[in-house]
Every structure is written in structure tokens, then in C-alpha cells.
Design a protein around this motif. Structure first.
Motif, PDB file in Angstrom:
ATOM      1  N   PRO A 152     -20.559 -18.221  14.406  1.00  0.00           N
ATOM      2  CA  PRO A 152     -19.535 -17.523  13.620  1.00  0.00           C
ATOM      3  C   PRO A 152     -19.730 -17.728  12.130  1.00  0.00           C
ATOM      4  CG  PRO A 152     -18.603 -19.475  14.675  1.00  0.00           C
ATOM      5  CD  PRO A 152     -19.991 -19.325  15.207  1.00  0.00           C
ATOM      6  N   VAL A 153     -19.611 -16.638  11.359  1.00  0.00           N
ATOM      7  CA  VAL A 153     -19.746 -16.696   9.904  1.00  0.00           C
ATOM      8  C   VAL A 153     -18.633 -15.874   9.264  1.00  0.00           C
ATOM      9  CG1 VAL A 153     -22.254 -17.024   9.964  1.00  0.00           C
ATOM     10  CG2 VAL A 153     -21.308 -14.706   9.823  1.00  0.00           C
ATOM     11  N   SER A 154     -18.398 -16.112   7.980  1.00  0.00           N
ATOM     12  CA  SER A 154     -17.414 -15.352   7.223  1.00  0.00           C
ATOM     13  C   SER A 154     -18.009 -14.027   6.768  1.00  0.00           C
ATOM     14  CB  SER A 154     -16.956 -16.157   6.008  1.00  0.00           C
ATOM     15  OG  SER A 154     -18.051 -16.316   5.104  1.00  0.00           O
ATOM     16  N   ARG A 155     -17.167 -13.152   6.213  1.00  0.00           N
ATOM     17  CA  ARG A 155     -17.664 -11.867   5.702  1.00  0.00           C
ATOM     18  C   ARG A 155     -18.655 -12.078   4.569  1.00  0.00           C
ATOM     19  NH1 ARG A 155     -20.291  -8.497   4.620  1.00  0.00           N
ATOM     20  NH2 ARG A 155     -19.907  -6.262   4.294  1.00  0.00           N
ATOM     21  N   GLY A 156     -18.419 -13.069   3.741  1.00  0.00           N
ATOM     22  CA  GLY A 156     -19.336 -13.329   2.636  1.00  0.00           C
ATOM     23  C   GLY A 156     -20.719 -13.738   3.102  1.00  0.00           C
ATOM     24  N   GLU A 157     -20.783 -14.479   4.190  1.00  0.00           N
ATOM     25  CA  GLU A 157     -22.069 -14.903   4.731  1.00  0.00           C
ATOM     26  C   GLU A 157     -22.726 -13.803   5.547  1.00  0.00           C
ATOM     27  OE1 GLU A 157     -21.385 -19.587   5.709  1.00  0.00           O
ATOM     28  OE2 GLU A 157     -20.107 -18.159   6.782  1.00  0.00           O
ATOM     29  N   ALA A 158     -21.923 -12.931   6.148  1.00  0.00           N
ATOM     30  CA  ALA A 158     -22.440 -11.936   7.085  1.00  0.00           C
ATOM     31  C   ALA A 158     -23.381 -10.931   6.436  1.00  0.00           C
ATOM     32  CB  ALA A 158     -21.280 -11.191   7.747  1.00  0.00           C
ATOM     33  N   GLY A 159     -23.201 -10.660   5.142  1.00  0.00           N
ATOM     34  CA  GLY A 159     -23.980  -9.618   4.479  1.00  0.00           C
ATOM     35  C   GLY A 159     -25.472  -9.838   4.503  1.00  0.00           C
ATOM     36  N   ALA A 160     -25.918 -11.104   4.558  1.00  0.00           N
ATOM     37  CA  ALA A 160     -27.349 -11.408   4.498  1.00  0.00           C
ATOM     38  C   ALA A 160     -27.922 -11.794   5.855  1.00  0.00           C
ATOM     39  CB  ALA A 160     -27.600 -12.533   3.496  1.00  0.00           C
ATOM     40  N   LEU A 161     -27.145 -11.573   6.936  1.00  0.00           N
ATOM     41  CA  LEU A 161     -27.591 -11.991   8.260  1.00  0.00           C
ATOM     42  C   LEU A 161     -27.552 -10.819   9.234  1.00  0.00           C
ATOM     43  CD1 LEU A 161     -25.551 -15.328   8.385  1.00  0.00           C
ATOM     44  CD2 LEU A 161     -28.012 -15.138   8.034  1.00  0.00           C
ATOM     45  N   GLU A 177     -28.579  -5.394  11.103  1.00  0.00           N
ATOM     46  CA  GLU A 177     -29.368  -6.323  10.294  1.00  0.00           C
ATOM     47  C   GLU A 177     -28.951  -6.253   8.830  1.00  0.00           C
ATOM     48  OE1 GLU A 177     -32.708  -9.035   9.477  1.00  0.00           O
ATOM     49  OE2 GLU A 177     -31.360  -8.597  11.140  1.00  0.00           O
ATOM     50  N   LYS A 178     -28.498  -7.383   8.290  1.00  0.00           N
ATOM     51  CA  LYS A 178     -28.171  -7.545   6.865  1.00  0.00           C
ATOM     52  C   LYS A 178     -27.364  -6.365   6.322  1.00  0.00           C
ATOM     53  CE  LYS A 178     -32.177 -10.503   6.055  1.00  0.00           C
ATOM     54  NZ  LYS A 178     -33.437 -10.722   5.299  1.00  0.00           N
ATOM     55  N   PRO A 179     -26.076  -6.251   6.669  1.00  0.00           N
ATOM     56  CA  PRO A 179     -25.271  -5.110   6.238  1.00  0.00           C
ATOM     57  C   PRO A 179     -24.909  -5.101   4.763  1.00  0.00           C
ATOM     58  CG  PRO A 179     -23.929  -6.703   7.421  1.00  0.00           C
ATOM     59  CD  PRO A 179     -25.348  -7.169   7.552  1.00  0.00           C
ATOM     60  N   GLY A 180     -25.139  -6.216   4.061  1.00  0.00           N
ATOM     61  CA  GLY A 180     -24.795  -6.252   2.652  1.00  0.00           C
ATOM     62  C   GLY A 180     -23.322  -6.558   2.435  1.00  0.00           C
ATOM     63  N   PRO A 181     -22.898  -6.681   1.160  1.00  0.00           N
ATOM     64  CA  PRO A 181     -21.532  -7.127   0.870  1.00  0.00           C
ATOM     65  C   PRO A 181     -20.468  -6.040   0.925  1.00  0.00           C
ATOM     66  CG  PRO A 181     -22.775  -6.901  -1.163  1.00  0.00           C
ATOM     67  CD  PRO A 181     -23.738  -6.604  -0.045  1.00  0.00           C
ATOM     68  N   THR A 182     -20.858  -4.770   0.880  1.00  0.00           N
ATOM     69  CA  THR A 182     -19.860  -3.701   0.749  1.00  0.00           C
ATOM     70  C   THR A 182     -19.670  -2.856   2.006  1.00  0.00           C
ATOM     71  OG1 THR A 182     -21.535  -2.198  -0.164  1.00  0.00           O
ATOM     72  CG2 THR A 182     -20.273  -3.549  -1.727  1.00  0.00           C
ATOM     73  N   ARG A 183     -20.596  -2.874   2.903  1.00  0.00           N
ATOM     74  CA  ARG A 183     -20.491  -2.024   4.096  1.00  0.00           C
ATOM     75  C   ARG A 183     -19.320  -2.449   4.983  1.00  0.00           C
ATOM     76  NH1 ARG A 183     -25.617  -0.382   7.942  1.00  0.00           N
ATOM     77  NH2 ARG A 183     -24.465   0.779   9.550  1.00  0.00           N
ATOM     78  N   PRO A 199     -11.652 -24.048  16.716  1.00  0.00           N
ATOM     79  CA  PRO A 199     -11.031 -22.808  16.242  1.00  0.00           C
ATOM     80  C   PRO A 199     -11.893 -22.090  15.199  1.00  0.00           C
ATOM     81  CG  PRO A 199      -9.455 -24.619  16.241  1.00  0.00           C
ATOM     82  CD  PRO A 199     -10.798 -25.217  16.500  1.00  0.00           C
ATOM     83  N   VAL A 200     -11.889 -20.762  15.257  1.00  0.00           N
ATOM     84  CA  VAL A 200     -12.596 -19.939  14.281  1.00  0.00           C
ATOM     85  C   VAL A 200     -11.569 -19.404  13.294  1.00  0.00           C
ATOM     86  CG1 VAL A 200     -14.000 -17.877  13.941  1.00  0.00           C
ATOM     87  CG2 VAL A 200     -14.380 -19.326  15.934  1.00  0.00           C
ATOM     88  N   GLU A 201     -11.792 -19.641  12.012  1.00  0.00           N
ATOM     89  CA  GLU A 201     -10.810 -19.296  10.996  1.00  0.00           C
ATOM     90  C   GLU A 201     -10.991 -17.863  10.496  1.00  0.00           C
ATOM     91  OE1 GLU A 201     -11.056 -22.166   7.929  1.00  0.00           O
ATOM     92  OE2 GLU A 201     -10.518 -23.870   9.211  1.00  0.00           O
ATOM     93  N   GLY A 202      -9.863 -17.176  10.276  1.00  0.00           N
ATOM     94  CA  GLY A 202      -9.857 -15.872   9.625  1.00  0.00           C
ATOM     95  C   GLY A 202     -10.708 -14.825  10.324  1.00  0.00           C
ATOM     96  N   ASP A 203     -11.099 -13.800   9.533  1.00  0.00           N
ATOM     97  CA  ASP A 203     -11.976 -12.748  10.045  1.00  0.00           C
ATOM     98  C   ASP A 203     -13.401 -13.274  10.096  1.00  0.00           C
ATOM     99  OD1 ASP A 203      -9.861 -11.028  10.264  1.00  0.00           O
ATOM    100  OD2 ASP A 203     -10.187 -10.079   8.322  1.00  0.00           O
ATOM    101  N   SER A 204     -13.911 -13.444  11.280  1.00  0.00           N
ATOM    102  CA  SER A 204     -15.258 -13.989  11.454  1.00  0.00           C
ATOM    103  C   SER A 204     -16.131 -13.016  12.229  1.00  0.00           C
ATOM    104  CB  SER A 204     -15.205 -15.340  12.176  1.00  0.00           C
ATOM    105  OG  SER A 204     -14.506 -16.297  11.417  1.00  0.00           O
ATOM    106  N   PHE A 205     -17.432 -13.196  12.072  1.00  0.00           N
ATOM    107  CA  PHE A 205     -18.415 -12.330  12.703  1.00  0.00           C
ATOM    108  C   PHE A 205     -19.467 -13.200  13.377  1.00  0.00           C
ATOM    109  CE2 PHE A 205     -16.498 -10.343   9.079  1.00  0.00           C
ATOM    110  CZ  PHE A 205     -16.236  -9.049   9.474  1.00  0.00           C
ATOM    111  N   LEU A 206     -20.113 -12.654  14.393  1.00  0.00           N
ATOM    112  CA  LEU A 206     -21.192 -13.371  15.057  1.00  0.00           C
ATOM    113  C   LEU A 206     -22.517 -13.022  14.397  1.00  0.00           C
ATOM    114  CD1 LEU A 206     -20.396 -13.154  18.884  1.00  0.00           C
ATOM    115  CD2 LEU A 206     -20.242 -15.160  17.397  1.00  0.00           C
TER     116      LEU A 206
END
Length: 424
Positions: A152-161, A177-183, A199-206
């Protein structure tokens, strides 16, 4: 246990870790005072009793070959091995590895004679401790063709993964793959009902960790094309043709891809309660046994720091730092926020006499030197009264000859000589 072949992907040129990768491949970069990055995935494999391990690399592999050859020696009864497969020219292939999938494809001829039931694909530049045996068992139980380890990662981390869309059962339906910060990726949020150990905090992504299990037949089929990369091409296509499952890992995981990340991950090890535990006797991290003496502290002060074996620190003040193997620190020196990788050998008295005659500093940190916020690579000679990173001014990134500034961090490359009184 089914036959498992583990493949550690050594990465490309490692440009984001330059100049640490100037003379070595990324998996061979020293880490944590005494280890190398490649020791992490290899140790995870050994602890899971997966002892048929290949490492794929193609850049600056000499030091990696030496480390592997000196460290991972299995007896003749275990049928285990750790072998490096560097890019090679054959009658079928004349080019270098074009990507992660291409590297595996070009070595299938070496893998097939092992007759594996499963391929375990691992990254060579991550810090984590995973029960790979559990990963494999969950893969087998799910009856999937491919399983992807994800965290699990945050939206800020998700952009580069690489981001996965998975249902409550773990079945993956989409990969981005790597959706970037704005998509807009709101449709990829972790669904309710997916189980985590904490527990997973807030809006998280796999996010994909770049760690996969493939059934052998699925690997052959997925690589029967010209696609170069697992994350960008192979996995998205496979989701439409195979059952692909998510293996949720919510332990500590850090992708060591940049100098800033490398620096911070090293220093995090010095925390009172570091997130990664090197002191787990049941699941150790293995490395080269050097048979060095214990480190010796002479009238020195060390605060929240790590000293590897074989160091001699005299009247030093060490804070929030890592002191690598065989580091010699002379009287009155001070280190704060420093990753010092140490040395490959001790200098003899005769060598020190030659140094004095040539006015070359001895290896290590000289008398009265002050070092702040820096990475000091192996075999560096820092003369007395040097000042490195003492001022608080902004330092533009760049190559300054005897040192580099990367991500705002001073990096002194391997074998550099900084003469007495040098100020950086």
C-alpha cells in the motif's frame, strides 16, 4: 517444495545512483556499513530455502562477481548456487538487455535445464524482508499463473510506481504503470475487505514491488514476443490472458533508486527503532565474511550511529552516521549525518610512510576533519582539517571533480584523495 528458480534483476547503468555506480553495478553498491544491495534479495531467497539463484546484470559487473564468488558458497550436497549471468552475445542474440523481460528472455536457455516449476523474479535494489515461501504458497493456493507482490502507498507515492486494481480476493483486473501526479486514479483505490496485518491510512493504492512469481509455462508464453519490460508491457498484457493475483505485503519496503533515497535509507538504520531490522537472527541478511577484528573506540563519542567491524576511531565525535568496514578516523574528527563506506584493505606502515613522503593522506578520515551530510565511498582519503558540508549554503547539483552533489547531497567517489585543508 516445487522447484523454484530465483532471478535477481540487476538493473541497467544505475545512472540515478551515479557516482556510486561509476565503477560497480547497482546491486554491488555497499549498504549499511558492511552489506551490498544484492545481499537483500539473495538473503530473502536463502531464508526461504530457494537456493537456485541467478543474478542478471550487464554493467560494471566485476566487483559484483567478486562479492558473489567470495560470499555465496554452497556445499556440493545442497544443489544450491548463486550465479551471475551478464549480457552475452549468442547466435540468437547480439544486443544487450533491453529491459527486465528482455533480460529474462535472453537467458531462458540457461534457466530451462533447471526444469523449474516456478520463477521468482526479484529486484536487486530494494530493502525489505519478505517471507518468499509464504508468497509462493499463496500463489499456488490462488491457482494463478502470475502473482505480483504489492504494497500500500499514498497518492503521492503512487505516481512513480506501477499501480494495481485488485478485488477483495486479490485478483488483479488492471495495471497502470507510473500514472504521474495529476492523473485520476481514484478507481484504483484499495477495495474494502482486502486483508492487511496493520491498518491502512487514508486513500491508499496497491503498488507493484517489482517482485513476481510466474508459473514456468506462463513465463514461456508471456515472453514469446518482443516486449522488453515486465511492468510496462508483460504484466498489462498478461492480465488479459492469464489469472494474475496480488500478494499483499505491508511490511517495510524501500526502493533504493536515487542518491537521496540511498542516503536517507542508510541513515534510517541508525534510528532508535529502525524500520528495517538487521538484528533478526531467524531471518539474517548474509554478506561476505571478512574475519575482521571488532571495532575499537579510543576516547570517542558515538551517538545513534553504526560502526561495522574492523574500524578504529580515536577521539572522534560521530552522530547519526554509518561507519563502514575498516574505517580509520583520526583524533579530533567529527561526522554528522554521514554514510561512510569504509575501505577494502588496511594500509601497512610501509604504505603510510610512502604516503607521507608523497604528501598523500592516509586512507580514512584525517585529524580534525569535519564531515556533514555526505556519502563517502570506499578507499577515500580525507586529509587533516578538511571541511566537507560544514556550511549551510545551497549546493547546486553537479560534478565538481573530486566530488559530486546529487539531490543536494555531497558524494565523494571511490578512491578519491582530498588533501589537507580541503573545503567543500
Amino acid at each position: 517444495m516445487p522447484e523454484v528458480l530465483s532471478i535477481v534483476l540487476g538493473g541497467g547503468k544505475g545512472t540515478r545512483l551515479f557516482p556510486l555506480t561509476k565503477e560497480r553495478s547497482k546491486p554491488a553498491v555497499p549498504f549499511g556499513g558492511k552489506f551490498r544491495l544484492v545481499d537483500i534479495p539473495i538473503s530473502n531467497c536463502i531464508n526461504a530455502h530457494f537456493r537456485q539463484i541467478y543474478i542478471l546484470t550487464q554493467f560494471n559487473s566485476a566487483s559484483l562477481h567478486m562479492h558473489i564468488g567470495q560470499t555465496y558458497l554452497f556445499d556440493s550436497f545442497s544443489e544450491g548456487f548463486v550465479e551471475i549471468l551478464a549480457a552475452e552475445q549468442t547466435f540468437e542474440h547480439s544486443s544487450w538487455y533491453e529491459g527486465t523481460a528482455d533480460a529474462v528472455r535472453k537467458n531462458l536457455a540457461h534457466f530451462r535445464p533447471q526444469r523449474p516449476s516456478y520463477y521468482m523474479i526479484l529486484s536487486g535494489d530494494q530493502l525489505y524482508r519478505m517471507d518468499l515461501r509464504d508468497f509462493l504458497q499463496k500463489h499456488v493456493d490462488s491457482k494463478a499463473a502470475i502473482s505480483i507482490a504489492c504494497t500500500p502507498v499514498s497518492r503521492g507515492e503512487a505516481g512513480a510506481l506501477g499501480i494495481l486494481k485488485a478485488g477483495k480476493s486479490g485478483l488483479i483486473s488492471e495495471f497502470l504503470e507510473k500514472p504521474g501526479p495529476t492523473r485520476d486514479i481514484s478507481g484504483f483505490k484499495i477495495p474494502e475487505g482486502l486483508k492487511f496485518s496493520k491498518p491502512v491510512e487514508g486513500d491508499s493504492f496497491l503498488a507493484s514491488m517489482g517482485i513476481y512469481v510466474f508459473n514456468a509455462a506462463a513465463m514461456e508464453k508471456c515472453l514469446d514476443n518482443d516486449f522488453a519490460d515486465f511492468g510496462k508491457e508483460i504484466i498489462p498484457k498478461a492480465i488479459g490472458t492469464h489469472k494474475v493475483n496480488a500478494y499483499v505485503f505491508d511490511g517495510y519496503w524501500e526502493d533504493i533508486g536515487t542518491i537521496r533515497n540511498f542516503y536517507e535509507t542508510n541513515l534510517e538504520l541508525t534510528a532508535l527503532r529502525p524500520q528495517f531490522d538487521f538484528y533478526d537472527e531467524n531471518r539474517p541478511i548474509y554478506t561476505h565474511r571478512r574475519n575482521l577484528p571488532p571495532s575499537k573506540m579510543n576516547h570517542s563519542q558515538m551517538n545513534q550511529s553504526i560502526a561495522a567491524e574492523g574500524c578504529i576511531i580515536t577521539s572522534g565525535n560521530i552522530t547519526d552516521s554509518i561507519v563502514g568496514v575498516r574505517t580509520i578516523i583520526e583524533s579530533g574528527s567529527s561526522l554528522n549525518g554521514v554514510v561512510c563506506m569504509g575501505a577494502d584493505f588496511y594500509e601497512t606502515d610501509a604504505q603510510k610512510a610512502e604516503n607521507a613522503e608523497a604528501r598523500i593522506p592516509n586512507m580514512g578520515i584525517g585529524r580534525g576533519a569535519i564531515v556533514r551530510g555526505a556519502i563517502i565511498d570506499k578507499n577515500v582519503r580525507i586529509g587533516e582539517d578538511c571541511r566537507i558540508g560544514v556550511d549551510d549554503s545551497n549546493r547546486p547539483d553537479g560534478d565538481y571533480g573530486d566530488y559530486h552533489v546529487v539531490d543536494g547531497i555531497i558524494v565523494v567517489p571511490k578512491n578519491t584523495i582530498l588533501y589537507p585543508g580541503t573545503v567543500i
